[in-house]
Design an enzyme around this catalytic site. Structure first.
Site, mmCIF file in Angstrom:
data_model
loop_
_atom_site.group_PDB
_atom_site.id
_atom_site.type_symbol
_atom_site.label_atom_id
_atom_site.label_comp_id
_atom_site.label_asym_id
_atom_site.label_seq_id
_atom_site.Cartn_x
_atom_site.Cartn_y
_atom_site.Cartn_z
ATOM 1 C CB THR A 251 -1.650 -20.875 22.152
ATOM 2 O OG1 THR A 251 -3.031 -20.169 22.221
ATOM 3 C CG2 THR A 251 -0.689 -19.602 22.049
ATOM 4 C CB THR B 126 -0.850 -0.149 1.050
ATOM 5 O OG1 THR B 126 -1.814 -1.229 0.923
ATOM 6 C CG2 THR B 126 -1.702 1.459 1.403
ATOM 7 C CB CYS C 286 -4.245 -16.977 23.074
ATOM 8 S SG CYS C 286 -5.607 -18.005 23.847
ATOM 9 C CB THR D 135 0.443 -10.850 15.121
ATOM 10 O OG1 THR D 135 1.163 -11.945 15.712
ATOM 11 C CG2 THR D 135 -0.926 -11.235 14.459
ATOM 12 C CG ASP E 20 -1.432 -7.000 -2.592
ATOM 13 O OD1 ASP E 20 -1.496 -7.714 -1.528
ATOM 14 O OD2 ASP E 20 -2.392 -6.112 -2.506
ATOM 15 C CB SER E 21 2.520 -8.083 1.219
ATOM 16 O OG SER E 21 1.697 -8.216 2.010
#
Ligand code: ASP
Length: 340
Positions: free
Chosen positions: A275, A13, A277, A165, A57-58
């Site tokens: 996990t 972007t 989470c 992340t 575009d990744s």
């Protein structure tokens, strides 16, 4: 001598423009970026830019791109003090994780950044991200880089790359590191968290570009059925599976489920427990629902992200190691990607 920084533009972007016909965003020529940020010249650094051709575009990214980035850094390692990699946000955490494993004995900063809004737009976050990334890539004290790591700079934080992340598709704080402290906070000044930043080994820099993509992810969900699980574990040529489990590493105790994993491990497939989470760690044995996984030889990913788990597996499987050695390295930190 002037500080020299190499900016590698892969796409994403940050350098996108609106396609006048389709109305959608598409990557554009890199010159566009420097025209948009003349402020960069005020640093007085020697800035060199190298662009991918074609720009990507990744979301279209594959490990070939990681190899290309690693090779570009290797070819230019001696000539530059630091590297900024401009990259789409969608898979930036995968790329930063992969590069952290592929670059050995890194003694210079490799700062990934991008933006949520194209750099040509009025409210863009791209300018600030690019300027700060360049400043961090150039930051040295007593001849030593302040951050000799692969890291991600976004909004006002610098993170260890293999701890990140993408957690936000809307706001400017697109990335987060849930299980590891920020490497720096950016305000009026850049405050480095020196105790959390890796020290350079001082050994000769090298790259390792052997990767093996024969892996899969199996995400737990209530209702997951035997056919799905069997289909994944029986993929032709499969060498490892990341199981994304619940909470502290828990999965169903159904006999068919445990048996499918046990059979796969018996056939030499490595099963790595990560996990679902975003924060916290796998702790096999804490609950009854993970005791069997531990006992049949599932390897703990501790607090690793899925992005780092996937790229670490690709890297380790590419190294021609015995299975036990791979499991040994999966269970411990090799580039600061997990805490036990
Ligand atoms: N799809 C884009 C990419 O990852 C999104 C972005 O750059 O933020 O390349």
């Amino acid at each position: 001598m002037k500080t020299s920084i190499l900016i590698i533009y892969t796409g994403g972007t940050i350098g996108m423009v609106k396609d006048p016909e389709k109305g959608s965003l598409r990557p554009f020529d890199f010159d566009h970026i420097l025209k948009q940020v003349p402020e960069l010249n005020d640093f007085g650094f020697e800035l060199t830019t190298k662009s991918f051709d074609p720009l990507i575009d990744s979301s279209n990214l594959n490990p070939e791109v990681w190899i290309k980035i690693a090779e570009m850094i290797k070819e230019n390692y001696e000539q530059f003090d630091g590297f900024v990699v401009l990259h789409g946000t969608d898979t930036m955490s995968f790329s930063a994780s992969a590069l952290s494993f592929m670059l050995e004995n890194l003694g210079k900063p490799v700062v990934f950044t991008g933006s949520q809004l194209p750099i040509g737009m009025l409210r863009t976050d791209g300018k600030e991200n690019l300027i700060t990334a360049v400043e961090i890539a150039a930051d040295y004290k007593d001849g030593k880089a302040l951050v000799p790591e692969v890291c991600v700079l976004f909004e006002n934080k610098l993170f260890r790359g293999n701890r990140t992340t993408k957690h936000n598709a809307e706001y400017f704080n697109a990335f987060y590191s849930y299980n590891y402290p920020d490497l720096a906070k950016v305000g009026i000044n850049i405050h480095y968290n020196e105790t959390s930043i890796q020290k350079a080994s001082g050994e000769m820099f090298a790259i390792n570009i052997n990767l093996d993509t024969n892996i899969a992810i199996l995400k737990m969900f209530p209702g997951i059925n035997e056919r799905t699980v069997d289909a994944i574990f029986n993929i032709d040529g499969l060498r490892a599976v990341v199981i994304e489990t619940y909470g502290a590493g828990n999965a169903p105790t159904d006999a068919w489920f445990v048996s499918a994993i046990k059979k796969a491990i018996g056939r030499g497939i490595i099963v790595y427990n990560v996990t679902q989470c975003p924060s916290g760690s796998v702790d096999m044995g804490l609950y009854e629902t993970s005791v069997e996984l531990r006992d049949i030889g599932v390897v703990s990913g501790h607090d690793i992200t899925t992005e780092a788990a996937i790229t670490k597996l690709m890297f380790l499987l590419g190294q021609n190691l015995e299975s036990d050695k791979i499991k040994f390295f999966l269970n411990k930190s090799i580039k600061g990607e997990l805490c036990q």
